[in-house]
Design a protein around this motif. Structure first.
Motif, PDB file in Angstrom:
ATOM      1  N   LEU A 112       6.698  -7.987   0.085  1.00 44.84           N
ATOM      2  CA  LEU A 112       6.192  -6.488   0.502  1.00 44.84           C
ATOM      3  C   LEU A 112       5.265  -6.775   1.529  1.00 44.84           C
ATOM      4  CD1 LEU A 112       5.552  -4.713  -3.143  1.00 44.84           C
ATOM      5  CD2 LEU A 112       7.290  -4.057  -1.371  1.00 44.84           C
ATOM      6  N   VAL A 113       5.220  -5.933   2.582  1.00 45.23           N
ATOM      7  CA  VAL A 113       4.542  -6.147   3.866  1.00 45.23           C
ATOM      8  C   VAL A 113       3.061  -6.414   3.658  1.00 45.23           C
ATOM      9  CG1 VAL A 113       4.008  -3.660   3.910  1.00 45.23           C
ATOM     10  CG2 VAL A 113       4.160  -5.303   6.163  1.00 45.23           C
ATOM     11  N   GLN A 114       2.601  -7.429   4.176  1.00 43.38           N
ATOM     12  CA  GLN A 114       1.272  -7.939   4.465  1.00 43.38           C
ATOM     13  C   GLN A 114       0.924  -7.501   5.845  1.00 43.38           C
ATOM     14  OE1 GLN A 114       0.283 -11.987   3.283  1.00 43.38           O
ATOM     15  NE2 GLN A 114      -1.349 -11.961   4.655  1.00 43.38           N
ATOM     16  N   ILE A 115       0.050  -6.604   5.870  1.00 46.27           N
ATOM     17  CA  ILE A 115      -0.577  -5.981   7.053  1.00 46.27           C
ATOM     18  C   ILE A 115      -1.632  -6.951   7.573  1.00 46.27           C
ATOM     19  CG2 ILE A 115      -1.557  -3.895   8.205  1.00 46.27           C
ATOM     20  CD1 ILE A 115      -0.101  -2.306   5.813  1.00 46.27           C
ATOM     21  N   GLU A 116      -1.658  -7.280   8.866  1.00 48.25           N
ATOM     22  CA  GLU A 116      -2.638  -8.363   9.595  1.00 48.25           C
ATOM     23  C   GLU A 116      -3.389  -7.768  10.430  1.00 48.25           C
ATOM     24  OE1 GLU A 116       0.001 -11.766  10.576  1.00 48.25           O
ATOM     25  OE2 GLU A 116       0.126 -12.431   8.654  1.00 48.25           O
ATOM     26  N   THR A 117      -3.012  -6.709  11.212  1.00 50.24           N
ATOM     27  CA  THR A 117      -3.703  -6.085  12.268  1.00 50.24           C
ATOM     28  C   THR A 117      -3.411  -4.526  12.232  1.00 50.24           C
ATOM     29  OG1 THR A 117      -1.784  -5.980  13.877  1.00 50.24           O
ATOM     30  CG2 THR A 117      -3.249  -8.179  13.847  1.00 50.24           C
ATOM     31  N   LEU A 118      -4.540  -3.843  12.788  1.00 47.68           N
ATOM     32  CA  LEU A 118      -4.513  -2.417  12.994  1.00 47.68           C
ATOM     33  C   LEU A 118      -3.456  -2.004  13.807  1.00 47.68           C
ATOM     34  CD1 LEU A 118      -8.476  -1.584  13.360  1.00 47.68           C
ATOM     35  CD2 LEU A 118      -6.934  -1.293  11.286  1.00 47.68           C
ATOM     36  N   LEU A 119      -3.025  -2.873  14.803  1.00 45.35           N
ATOM     37  CA  LEU A 119      -1.720  -2.416  15.404  1.00 45.35           C
ATOM     38  C   LEU A 119      -0.469  -2.279  14.713  1.00 45.35           C
ATOM     39  CD1 LEU A 119      -0.804  -1.730  18.290  1.00 45.35           C
ATOM     40  CD2 LEU A 119      -0.415  -4.068  18.691  1.00 45.35           C
ATOM     41  N   GLU A 120      -0.472  -3.209  13.617  1.00 43.91           N
ATOM     42  CA  GLU A 120       0.843  -3.313  12.693  1.00 43.91           C
ATOM     43  C   GLU A 120       0.685  -2.225  11.857  1.00 43.91           C
ATOM     44  OE1 GLU A 120       2.526  -6.441   9.576  1.00 43.91           O
ATOM     45  OE2 GLU A 120       1.211  -7.114  11.095  1.00 43.91           O
ATOM     46  N   LEU A 121      -0.567  -2.031  11.353  1.00 41.65           N
ATOM     47  CA  LEU A 121      -0.926  -0.552  10.496  1.00 41.65           C
ATOM     48  C   LEU A 121      -0.339   0.697  11.144  1.00 41.65           C
ATOM     49  CD1 LEU A 121      -1.701   0.876   7.878  1.00 41.65           C
ATOM     50  CD2 LEU A 121      -4.007   0.820   8.769  1.00 41.65           C
ATOM     51  N   ASN A 122      -0.629   0.806  12.283  1.00 39.19           N
ATOM     52  CA  ASN A 122      -0.106   1.958  13.011  1.00 39.19           C
ATOM     53  C   ASN A 122       1.228   1.955  13.266  1.00 39.19           C
ATOM     54  OD1 ASN A 122      -2.833   2.978  13.145  1.00 39.19           O
ATOM     55  ND2 ASN A 122      -3.377   1.627  15.076  1.00 39.19           N
ATOM     56  N   PHE A 123       1.864   1.206  13.610  1.00 42.45           N
ATOM     57  CA  PHE A 123       3.304   0.908  13.683  1.00 42.45           C
ATOM     58  C   PHE A 123       4.003   1.379  12.444  1.00 42.45           C
ATOM     59  CE2 PHE A 123       6.964  -1.712  12.321  1.00 42.45           C
ATOM     60  CZ  PHE A 123       8.123  -1.300  13.353  1.00 42.45           C
ATOM     61  N   LEU A 125       2.694   3.096   9.890  1.00 38.17           N
ATOM     62  CA  LEU A 125       2.401   4.489   9.538  1.00 38.17           C
ATOM     63  C   LEU A 125       3.228   5.399  10.306  1.00 38.17           C
ATOM     64  CD1 LEU A 125      -1.410   4.510   9.271  1.00 38.17           C
ATOM     65  CD2 LEU A 125       0.209   4.829   7.315  1.00 38.17           C
ATOM     66  N   ARG A 126       3.666   5.047  11.497  1.00 43.29           N
ATOM     67  CA  ARG A 126       4.426   5.776  12.560  1.00 43.29           C
ATOM     68  C   ARG A 126       5.868   5.899  12.222  1.00 43.29           C
ATOM     69  NH1 ARG A 126       3.035   3.533  16.667  1.00 43.29           N
ATOM     70  NH2 ARG A 126       4.962   2.431  17.141  1.00 43.29           N
ATOM     71  N   TYR A 127       6.409   4.326  11.862  1.00 44.99           N
ATOM     72  CA  TYR A 127       7.695   4.342  11.562  1.00 44.99           C
ATOM     73  C   TYR A 127       8.423   4.982  10.137  1.00 44.99           C
ATOM     74  CZ  TYR A 127      12.323   2.381  12.548  1.00 44.99           C
ATOM     75  OH  TYR A 127      13.588   2.388  12.648  1.00 44.99           O
ATOM     76  N   LYS A 128       7.344   4.904   9.164  1.00 48.19           N
ATOM     77  CA  LYS A 128       7.778   5.206   7.737  1.00 48.19           C
ATOM     78  C   LYS A 128       8.199   6.577   7.484  1.00 48.19           C
ATOM     79  CE  LYS A 128       3.489   6.395   5.661  1.00 48.19           C
ATOM     80  NZ  LYS A 128       3.950   7.682   5.264  1.00 48.19           N
ATOM     81  N   LEU A 168       1.397   2.876   1.373  1.00 50.26           N
ATOM     82  CA  LEU A 168       0.964   3.627   2.482  1.00 50.26           C
ATOM     83  C   LEU A 168       1.365   5.238   2.461  1.00 50.26           C
ATOM     84  CD1 LEU A 168       1.869   1.283   5.425  1.00 50.26           C
ATOM     85  CD2 LEU A 168      -0.236   1.650   4.284  1.00 50.26           C
ATOM     86  N   ASN A 169       0.528   6.207   2.968  1.00 51.15           N
ATOM     87  CA  ASN A 169       0.939   7.522   2.822  1.00 51.15           C
ATOM     88  C   ASN A 169       0.478   8.152   4.237  1.00 51.15           C
ATOM     89  OD1 ASN A 169      -1.658   7.771   2.790  1.00 51.15           O
ATOM     90  ND2 ASN A 169      -1.988   8.411   0.461  1.00 51.15           N
ATOM     91  N   ASP A 170       0.528   9.383   4.148  1.00 50.28           N
ATOM     92  CA  ASP A 170       0.282  10.035   5.538  1.00 50.28           C
ATOM     93  C   ASP A 170      -0.975   9.992   5.996  1.00 50.28           C
ATOM     94  OD1 ASP A 170       2.788  10.938   5.763  1.00 50.28           O
ATOM     95  OD2 ASP A 170       2.635  13.004   5.059  1.00 50.28           O
ATOM     96  N   LYS A 171      -2.062   9.607   5.212  1.00 46.13           N
ATOM     97  CA  LYS A 171      -3.501   9.414   5.439  1.00 46.13           C
ATOM     98  C   LYS A 171      -3.799   8.076   5.804  1.00 46.13           C
ATOM     99  CE  LYS A 171      -4.675  13.663   2.940  1.00 46.13           C
ATOM    100  NZ  LYS A 171      -5.356  14.418   2.159  1.00 46.13           N
ATOM    101  N   GLY A 172      -3.013   6.903   5.358  1.00 49.75           N
ATOM    102  CA  GLY A 172      -3.394   5.532   5.593  1.00 49.75           C
ATOM    103  C   GLY A 172      -2.970   4.881   4.116  1.00 49.75           C
ATOM    104  N   ALA A 173      -3.898   4.126   3.662  1.00 47.23           N
ATOM    105  CA  ALA A 173      -3.399   3.490   2.379  1.00 47.23           C
ATOM    106  C   ALA A 173      -4.051   4.059   1.170  1.00 47.23           C
ATOM    107  CB  ALA A 173      -4.057   1.923   2.632  1.00 47.23           C
ATOM    108  N   SER A 174      -3.276   4.120   0.038  1.00 40.45           N
ATOM    109  CA  SER A 174      -3.777   4.566  -1.188  1.00 40.45           C
ATOM    110  C   SER A 174      -3.234   3.813  -2.432  1.00 40.45           C
ATOM    111  CB  SER A 174      -3.385   6.178  -1.365  1.00 40.45           C
ATOM    112  OG  SER A 174      -4.070   6.427  -2.606  1.00 40.45           O
ATOM    113  N   SER A 175      -3.508   4.138  -3.628  1.00 37.25           N
ATOM    114  CA  SER A 175      -3.234   3.159  -4.594  1.00 37.25           C
ATOM    115  C   SER A 175      -2.656   3.930  -5.908  1.00 37.25           C
ATOM    116  CB  SER A 175      -4.321   2.049  -5.123  1.00 37.25           C
ATOM    117  OG  SER A 175      -5.226   2.966  -5.564  1.00 37.25           O
ATOM    118  N   ALA A 176      -1.707   3.272  -6.706  1.00 37.19           N
ATOM    119  CA  ALA A 176      -1.403   3.782  -7.929  1.00 37.19           C
ATOM    120  C   ALA A 176      -0.845   2.925  -8.759  1.00 37.19           C
ATOM    121  CB  ALA A 176      -0.027   4.794  -7.463  1.00 37.19           C
ATOM    122  N   ARG A 177      -0.518   3.158  -9.879  1.00 34.48           N
ATOM    123  CA  ARG A 177      -0.066   2.392 -11.302  1.00 34.48           C
ATOM    124  C   ARG A 177       1.094   1.719 -10.729  1.00 34.48           C
ATOM    125  NH1 ARG A 177      -2.917   2.981 -15.816  1.00 34.48           N
ATOM    126  NH2 ARG A 177      -1.964   0.860 -15.867  1.00 34.48           N
TER     127      ARG A 177
END
Length: 212
Positions: A112-123, A125-128, A168-177
């Motif tokens: 499962l993806v390990q996010i290393e940079t904010l650029l990767e996070l933005n990618f 969020l945009r692509y999902k 990841l959701n539309d607002k960034g990162a969140s958590s659940a069970r």
């Protein structure tokens, strides 16, 4: 006893030898044969030279074409995976829980993806798209977040919610069970990054053997 009826192979009647036209014709025939031999002797090296030049021009071009084709068409990522910054990403169509999602990624030599940079996070969020996707962050109750490889999360972006698995959701990162179902994102190094890592690993192993 000599056979009077036999005729020598190269025998030429005397009356023909006395004929000027015969001698001229014979000489002309010899000259033609000599000219043919000279032409053949000249043409053979010329043909060989031309063929050599053509071969010399075509073979490097073919090799260059084969190399460029293999480099251009050799996929850095598997089919249905997306390449970005020397990584390959898989965005699932299915919806499963966090544990199943990690097992799926592991079956493809990924996590499962390990996010290393904010650029990767933005990618990501945009692509999902509009759907929630599991990522490789989880935690035990009261413990810090960790990536699936065991390294602690550096708190480089906020994670909302009180669950033990991040997505990841539309607002960034969140958590659940962990048992709730969502899509997921796998990631692994692309083929060139893997080759580079393997080369470095081999080099380090070689240096260790030299020291011992």
């Amino acid at each position: 006893m000599h056979d009077s009826t036999g005729v020598e192979e190269n025998f030429v009647p005397v009356d023909l030898l006395a004929t000027p036209n015969y001698l001229s014709s014979k000489k002309h025939s010899i000259n033609i044969n000599r000219n043919r031999i000279l032409v053949i002797l000249i043409l053979i090296p010329l043909i060989v030279t031309v063929l050599g030049l053509i071969t010399g021009l075509l073979v490097p071009r073919r090799k260059l074409h084969e190399i460029s084709s293999s480099e251009c068409f050799e996929a850095a990522c598997p089919e249905s995976w997306i390449g970005f910054q020397r990584k390959c990403f898989y965005f699932s169509d299915d919806i499963k829980n966090w544990t199943f999602s990690q097992r799926f990624c592991d079956s493809y030599g990924a996590d499962l993806v390990q996010i290393e940079t904010l650029l990767e996070l933005n990618f990501l969020l945009r692509y999902k798209g509009p759907y929630d996707h599991w990522i490789g962050l989880s935690r035990d109750l009261g413990q810090p977040w960790k990536w699936v490889n065991g390294t602690e999360w550096p708190n480089c972006f906020p994670i909302r919610g009180g669950g033990e698995c991040a997505y990841l959701n539309d607002k960034g990162a969140s958590s659940a069970r962990h048992y709730t179902e969502r899509k997921w994102i796998c990631s692994k190094p692309d083929i060139y990054a893997q080759m580079k890592r393997q080369t470095l690993s081999d080099l380090q192993s070689h240096r260790k053997r030299q020291k011992t």
